[in-house]
Design an enzyme around this catalytic site. Sequence first.
Site, mmCIF file in Angstrom:
data_model
loop_
_atom_site.group_PDB
_atom_site.id
_atom_site.type_symbol
_atom_site.label_atom_id
_atom_site.label_comp_id
_atom_site.label_asym_id
_atom_site.label_seq_id
_atom_site.Cartn_x
_atom_site.Cartn_y
_atom_site.Cartn_z
ATOM 1 N N LYS A 18 9.436 -24.153 36.435
ATOM 2 C CA LYS A 18 9.637 -24.666 35.065
ATOM 3 C C LYS A 18 10.136 -26.117 35.015
ATOM 4 C CE LYS A 18 8.167 -22.120 32.984
ATOM 5 N NZ LYS A 18 6.737 -21.713 33.107
ATOM 6 N N SER B 264 14.047 -23.266 29.868
ATOM 7 C CA SER B 264 12.600 -23.074 29.979
ATOM 8 C C SER B 264 12.295 -21.794 30.757
ATOM 9 C CB SER B 264 11.976 -24.291 30.672
ATOM 10 O OG SER B 264 10.585 -24.133 30.774
ATOM 11 N N HIS C 121 6.570 -23.269 44.891
ATOM 12 C CA HIS C 121 7.976 -23.315 44.460
ATOM 13 C C HIS C 121 8.892 -23.043 45.651
ATOM 14 C CE1 HIS C 121 6.834 -23.533 40.304
ATOM 15 N NE2 HIS C 121 6.423 -22.292 40.197
ATOM 16 N N GLY D 287 7.970 -28.810 35.541
ATOM 17 C CA GLY D 287 6.894 -29.762 35.263
ATOM 18 C C GLY D 287 5.730 -29.654 36.237
ATOM 19 N N THR D 288 5.617 -28.509 36.882
ATOM 20 C CA THR D 288 4.563 -28.271 37.882
ATOM 21 C C THR D 288 3.161 -28.465 37.295
ATOM 22 O OG1 THR D 288 5.940 -26.301 38.246
ATOM 23 C CG2 THR D 288 4.113 -26.663 39.776
HETATM 24 S S1 PPS Z 1 5.659 -23.120 36.261
HETATM 25 O O1 PPS Z 1 5.509 -21.731 35.731
HETATM 26 O O2 PPS Z 1 6.801 -23.213 37.180
HETATM 27 O O3 PPS Z 1 4.427 -23.609 36.849
HETATM 28 O O4 PPS Z 1 6.016 -23.991 34.968
HETATM 29 P P1 PPS Z 1 6.031 -25.587 34.917
HETATM 30 O O5 PPS Z 1 4.678 -26.080 34.658
HETATM 31 O O6 PPS Z 1 6.771 -26.120 36.081
HETATM 32 O O7 PPS Z 1 6.978 -25.860 33.667
HETATM 33 C C1 PPS Z 1 6.648 -25.534 32.330
HETATM 34 C C2 PPS Z 1 7.465 -26.478 31.465
HETATM 35 O O8 PPS Z 1 6.851 -27.782 31.507
HETATM 36 C C3 PPS Z 1 6.515 -28.173 30.181
HETATM 37 N N1 PPS Z 1 5.300 -29.017 30.184
HETATM 38 C C4 PPS Z 1 5.274 -30.254 29.670
HETATM 39 N N2 PPS Z 1 6.243 -31.009 29.108
HETATM 40 C C5 PPS Z 1 5.885 -32.236 28.644
HETATM 41 N N3 PPS Z 1 4.621 -32.717 28.712
HETATM 42 C C6 PPS Z 1 3.620 -31.995 29.268
HETATM 43 N N4 PPS Z 1 2.389 -32.494 29.323
HETATM 44 C C7 PPS Z 1 3.940 -30.701 29.789
HETATM 45 N N5 PPS Z 1 3.219 -29.735 30.387
HETATM 46 C C8 PPS Z 1 4.073 -28.721 30.625
HETATM 47 C C9 PPS Z 1 6.283 -26.833 29.467
HETATM 48 O O9 PPS Z 1 6.270 -26.999 28.073
HETATM 49 C C10 PPS Z 1 7.482 -26.057 29.986
HETATM 50 O O10 PPS Z 1 8.722 -26.547 29.465
HETATM 51 P P2 PPS Z 1 9.429 -25.980 28.146
HETATM 52 O O11 PPS Z 1 10.771 -26.652 28.096
HETATM 53 O O12 PPS Z 1 9.562 -24.497 28.322
HETATM 54 O O13 PPS Z 1 8.577 -26.370 26.989
#
Ligand code: PPS
Length: 281
Positions: free
Chosen positions: A31, A123, A93, A33-34
């Site tokens: 969660k 998140s 991860h 920014g992957t």
């Molecule tokens: S995972 O399941 O670990 O792969 O999830 P991951 O992608 O690491 O994290 C998901 C959170 O990243 C936010 N997200 C973004 N934020 C800003 N801009 C963009 N383009 C974007 N893409 C994904 C997503 O909304 C999740 O955060 P939260 O705070 O829950 O909204």
Amino acid sequence: MRKEKKTTDNWENLQNFQARPDDIVVSTFPKAGTTWVSYILDLLYFGNTAPECQTSLPIYFRVPFLESAFPGLPSGVEQVNKLPTTPRLIKTHLPVQLLPKSFWEQNCRVVYVARNAKDNAVSYFHFDRMNKAEPEPGDWNTFLQTFMDGKHIILFGPWYDHVRGYWEKKQTYSNIHYMFYEDMVGDTVREFEGLCSFLGLSPSVEDRERVIQGVHFEQMKQNKMTNYTTVPGFDTKETTFMRKGKVGDWKNHFTVAQNEKLEERYKQKMKNITLQFRTEI
Ligand code: PPS
């Protein structure tokens, strides 16, 4: 826990994974920014050469989750081994000490994304509410307590150790590019440029524009290939994978007491390290 059990069943295969020198690893504590960084990389490398994939293949197939072992699906290792692309983009991860050693031996590039503990916890809590393949997270207070204690997800370990582990590894292994979610929200273009420079890429002005537009939160939220609405085990009635995409949402969740407790724990766990996070921008 169920997912962890499956992953451990596949442990030998995972640890013996054979990396290639041009593999690119996207590593995060969940969660952080992957998906965002995975999609940036995917568009950078394949946006022009394989545009049909952009509309037909969800991001989790284009950037497989290395340690995944979901019932009825090929393991992450099998998926990576079948990837037809060069470079192969690989999501993980795993904490630094559990990453298959072949990645280090092959001097692979690793893009690590870290997110401040408070927003990361929020998140993750919402993700667990949505992810019906995992046990219920309980209420927010219970969840936060296990997160702070580092007991929430055993396989990936505590948040503190995860962000710290890659930060410390970076001091001796120069092929880690350490990024912060907060910087990406604050100045996506600058972070994109930094990433390109790490990768040795100089995209044209048009390509640069195309990637930056495509990876905007609202775009990714609407895009079925990046918003995870294609995953059957996610119950999106109350919350979604692309939830808010903001820095500072923790303020809508933490009580004053919870914040003080986390700050206290944070000070103990994160002492003697130069790593700094922003919890607002
Ligand atoms: S995972 O399941 O670990 O792969 O999830 P991951 O992608 O690491 O994290 C998901 C959170 O990243 C936010 N997200 C973004 N934020 C800003 N801009 C963009 N383009 C974007 N893409 C994904 C997503 O909304 C999740 O955060 P939260 O705070 O829950 O909204």
